[in-house]
Scaffold this active site. Structure first.
Site, PDB file in Angstrom:
ATOM      1  N   TRP A 199      41.944  34.925  61.092  1.00  0.00           N
ATOM      2  CA  TRP A 199      42.809  33.760  61.111  1.00  0.00           C
ATOM      3  C   TRP A 199      43.995  34.171  61.977  1.00  0.00           C
ATOM      4  CZ3 TRP A 199      47.844  32.411  59.667  1.00  0.00           C
ATOM      5  CH2 TRP A 199      48.096  31.035  59.629  1.00  0.00           C
ATOM      6  N   GLU A 202      49.123  15.449  46.195  1.00  0.00           N
ATOM      7  CA  GLU A 202      47.882  16.230  46.291  1.00  0.00           C
ATOM      8  C   GLU A 202      46.814  15.435  47.051  1.00  0.00           C
ATOM      9  OE1 GLU A 202      46.886  19.107  46.040  1.00  0.00           O
ATOM     10  OE2 GLU A 202      44.723  18.996  45.728  1.00  0.00           O
ATOM     11  N   LYS A 259      41.650  30.113  53.586  1.00  0.00           N
ATOM     12  CA  LYS A 259      41.694  29.891  52.145  1.00  0.00           C
ATOM     13  C   LYS A 259      42.836  30.659  51.484  1.00  0.00           C
ATOM     14  CE  LYS A 259      39.936  28.418  48.254  1.00  0.00           C
ATOM     15  NZ  LYS A 259      40.208  27.011  47.954  1.00  0.00           N
ATOM     16  N   GLU A 298      44.134  17.741  55.180  1.00  0.00           N
ATOM     17  CA  GLU A 298      43.470  18.988  55.562  1.00  0.00           C
ATOM     18  C   GLU A 298      41.982  18.803  55.859  1.00  0.00           C
ATOM     19  OE1 GLU A 298      43.642  20.950  51.047  1.00  0.00           O
ATOM     20  OE2 GLU A 298      43.851  22.246  52.763  1.00  0.00           O
ATOM     21  N   LYS A 349      45.021  16.605  50.521  1.00  0.00           N
ATOM     22  CA  LYS A 349      43.564  16.716  50.653  1.00  0.00           C
ATOM     23  C   LYS A 349      43.093  15.930  51.867  1.00  0.00           C
ATOM     24  CE  LYS A 349      43.025  19.095  48.563  1.00  0.00           C
ATOM     25  NZ  LYS A 349      43.330  20.208  47.724  1.00  0.00           N
ATOM     26  N   ARG A 407      38.134  32.904  54.694  1.00  0.00           N
ATOM     27  CA  ARG A 407      39.460  33.512  54.832  1.00  0.00           C
ATOM     28  C   ARG A 407      40.032  33.368  56.238  1.00  0.00           C
ATOM     29  NH1 ARG A 407      40.515  37.153  50.515  1.00  0.00           N
ATOM     30  NH2 ARG A 407      42.221  37.985  51.746  1.00  0.00           N
ATOM     31  N   CYS A 453      42.263  36.263  57.018  1.00  0.00           N
ATOM     32  CA  CYS A 453      41.437  37.291  57.617  1.00  0.00           C
ATOM     33  C   CYS A 453      40.612  37.967  56.524  1.00  0.00           C
ATOM     34  CB  CYS A 453      42.224  38.373  58.356  1.00  0.00           C
ATOM     35  SG  CYS A 453      43.177  37.734  59.722  1.00  0.00           S
ATOM     36  N   ASN A 504      43.860  43.071  57.972  1.00  0.00           N
ATOM     37  CA  ASN A 504      44.294  41.798  57.401  1.00  0.00           C
ATOM     38  C   ASN A 504      45.763  41.968  57.023  1.00  0.00           C
ATOM     39  OD1 ASN A 504      44.689  39.472  55.882  1.00  0.00           O
ATOM     40  ND2 ASN A 504      43.624  40.275  54.086  1.00  0.00           N
ATOM     41  N   GLY A 505      46.634  41.142  57.617  1.00  0.00           N
ATOM     42  CA  GLY A 505      48.068  41.265  57.325  1.00  0.00           C
ATOM     43  C   GLY A 505      48.862  41.120  58.613  1.00  0.00           C
ATOM     44  N   HIS A 540      63.398   3.057  50.085  1.00  0.00           N
ATOM     45  CA  HIS A 540      64.575   3.761  50.618  1.00  0.00           C
ATOM     46  C   HIS A 540      64.345   4.257  52.042  1.00  0.00           C
ATOM     47  CE1 HIS A 540      66.598   3.435  46.803  1.00  0.00           C
ATOM     48  NE2 HIS A 540      65.476   3.813  46.229  1.00  0.00           N
TER      49      HIS A 540
END
Ligand code: M6R
Length: 604
Positions: free
Chosen positions: A70, A477, A599, A484, A481, A27, A2, A96-97, A500
């Site tokens: 968000w 990584e 983000k 997402e 990538k 955000r 947010c 925001n929170g 395995h």
């Protein structure tokens, strides 16, 4: 998570707020809204463009608050979009929170006859402020926050106080920008840059009253505080696309410059040594540490995994790595000589921040590898190393991840030279590191092979990334990538693990991306590739230039320059970032703002 922005000044607020929201959109982009005192809030689901479309005619008013969301509590609908109003409709709040005790507060308010329009935790705070308001907006905010559990960065204004915005912070960032024709409040200094570089950061437990040409900072209990403004060392161009189609592409192409900025002034070439000024005050503590614990989330965690391999291999220093979301809740058993190093681009990630606080409570030395200058984690760690990667706007981390790997190379050489690494080896590494930006610059001049391969692999539903040793975390990584940015189901394994269990999933529709540089585990990787080929899985190899054998075992090969093994993970990561980017573009997706993500993850 947010973004909030407020403006109080002499210009029309709406265009300023819309511009600010566009900068903060990374955000969160589920919905957005603007409130100007005297008018109803204007809200829209989806990107800021949808909100802007509702302002064909701007509304007058030189004060306003705005929010890009968000979603945490309640679906991304207009009703749930901020700002939220109190029951009189005259006080508005953007937040925001997370208000953790919102259910009990809501029940109490409902029993007083108060009606709610949304499912959000935020509206509870707006209504609470309204019930406690007796003519003094600041007091109503302070009194309400004393009843709240959770995290917040809030901005509040009202038709009765249209010349002021009240703001407060606990756990979510708030920065006040001091402009010429008015003042601003935001969750991120990048949204202030078009107006001012002079800022004042709020700390947890602080609130402020901001007017056109003044601001007053207090504790939540009302004690006045004096703070000296700071200057943000950022240029507005750094948060613009500058001709690139997407921020993600721009940020990948910035990598050479980012490495230059990360290493600038930090190498002593003639001595094969590294100097990290941010660690000066804790140098003897750090060099006498018997064990390191690296903590991070997402890509930062994978950078930490690479860091662990490097520190153990070259500095012989026992190192562990934990996810922030685990470290903070588990029982940690540090000895007195251990140090915790947290890695974070934003410097605001809730779980990483909680880990810093938990380590500090145990009396452990806490260090930060942080990109966002002045961020909460940068300020709360005892010492640290700034990445100097510049603002990263695309949600998928690219240049910041590379910078984190670069910092781990620097840290490894710093500690290794204290712990027996030879002058010759130290010199070799710092010299190669110095040449790395130009090498990558040259590499990035022709990425057409990655585009071609991306077209071929864009149609698959699944993918599996494998690597060994330094390249095992790079496999993780790479898969993160791809997930997402393209929504392709991707997994990652240390290559030896495949047999395995997971190899059972492979067939001709399940490609493998194999990280196979010519290093000391090359032969083992080739064997793993043979194993997956036997199951008919298509193989895309990321290999080093000069490898003549790899084309015989892989269907496709993306070659990268061969460098010192300590630097190879940096180079091998770049084609994985570009692969994800080009596949995302091929699929017509919004690569800068993937669905469901934000983000800066400031919720837990
Ligand atoms: O700001 P941080 O580095 O603390 O963020 C950690 C993760 O949220 C972040 O790396 C995330 O995984 C990225 N979207 C990865 O591309």
């Amino acid at each position: 998570m947010c973004g909030i922005i407020g403006y109080v000044g002499s210009r029309t607020a709406v265009p300023i707020l819309l511009d600010g929201l566009r900068t903060l959109e990374y955000r969160g982009y589920d919905s957005a809204g603007i409130y100007v005192p005297g008018h109803s809030p204007v809200k829209a689901v989806g990107p800021i463009d949808n909100l802007a479309a509702k302002f064909a005619e701007s509304i007058p008013g030189t004060t306003g608050i705005a929010h890009t969301r968000w979603a945490t509590h309640g679906a991304p609908t207009e009703a749930n979009a901020h700002p939220h109003l109190d029951m009189s409709g005259s006080i508005a709040l953007a937040h925001n929170g997370i208000i953790e005790n919102f259910r009990e507060l809501r029940e109490g308010l409902i029993s007083q006859g108060i009606k709610f329009d949304s499912e959000t935790d935020t509206e509870v705070l707006a209504k609470l402020i309204g019930t406690l308001y007796q003519g003094d907006l600041l007091k109503a905010v302070q009194d309400s926050l004393s009843l709240v559990r959770g995290t917040y960065g809030i901005i509040v204004t009202s038709t009765h106080h249209s010349d002021k915005i009240v703001t407060a912070r606990l756990g979510s960032p708030v920065v006040i920008g001091l402009g010429i024709d008015g003042n601003l409040i935001s969750s991120d200094p990048s949204a202030l840059l078009a107006h001012t570089k002079d800022v004042v950061y709020l700390e947890d437990g602080e609130c402020a009253v901001v007017t056109k040409d003044a601001y007053e900072i207090l504790t939540l209990k009302g004690k006045r505080l004096t703070k000296t403004p700071e200057t943000v060392e950022l240029e507005v161009e750094a948060v613009q696309k500058q001709g690139y189609d997407h921020f993600m592409l721009k940020e990948i192409f910035e990598i050479p410059e980012v490495i230059e900025n990360t290493i600038r002034g930090r190498q002593i070439l003639s001595k094969g040594k590294v100097k990290l000024g941010g660690l000066d005050g804790v140098f003897s503590k750090l060099t006498s540490a018997s064990r390191l614990m690296i903590v991070g989330c997402g890509s930062a965690y994978y950078a930490g995994q690479v860091g662990r391999y490097l520190l153990e291999e070259y500095a012989g220093l026992p190192t562990e790595v934990e996810l922030g979301s685990e470290y903070r809740y588990k029982r940690n058993l540090p000895d007195k000589e251990s140090a915790v190093i947290v890695v974070t681009q934003s410097g605001e990630t809730a779980d990483t921040l909680a880990s810093v606080r938990s380590a500090k409570e145990q009396g452990i030395l806490t260090l930060g590898i942080v990109n966002a200058v002045g961020s909460t984690i940068a300020r709360e760690t005892e010492a640290g190393i700034y990445n100097h990667a510049g603002p990263e706007i695309a949600v998928a981390s690219t240049k910041a991840f590379i910078s984190q790997l670069t910092v781990f190379v620097l840290l490894t050489v710093l500690l290794a030279r204290e712990r027996g690494m030879s002058l010759e080896e130290g010199k070799k590494i710092v010299e190669e590191l110095n040449n790395l930006p130009d090498l990558i610059r040259k590499y990035l001049k022709n990425t057409s092979d990655i585009k071609t391969v991306a077209k071929k692999y864009a149609g698959y539903r699944d993918a599996m990334f494998i690597g060994r040793k330094f390249h095992a975390p790079i496999a993780y990584e790479g898969s993160l990538k791809l997930k997402e940015v393209t929504y392709i189901h991707a997994e990652a394994y240390a290559a030896g693990e495949l047999k395995h269990g997971s190899i059972a999933m492979l067939d001709e529709n399940f490609p493998i991306v194999a990280l196979v540089p010519q290093d000391d585990v090359y032969e083992k990787m080739i064997s793993n590739i043979e194993e997956v080929r036997a199951r008919k899985a298509p193989v895309l190899a990321i290999a080093t230039k000069g490898d003549k054998h790899i084309s015989e075992v892989a269907d496709d090969v993306l070659f990268v320059p061969k460098v010192h093994p300590i630097l190879q993970p940096i180079v091998s990561t770049i084609p994985l970032q570009l692969l994800a980017y080009y596949i995302g573009v091929e699929k017509g997706l919004n690569v800068d703002r993937p669905r469901n993500l934000a983000k800066s993850v400031t919720v837990e």
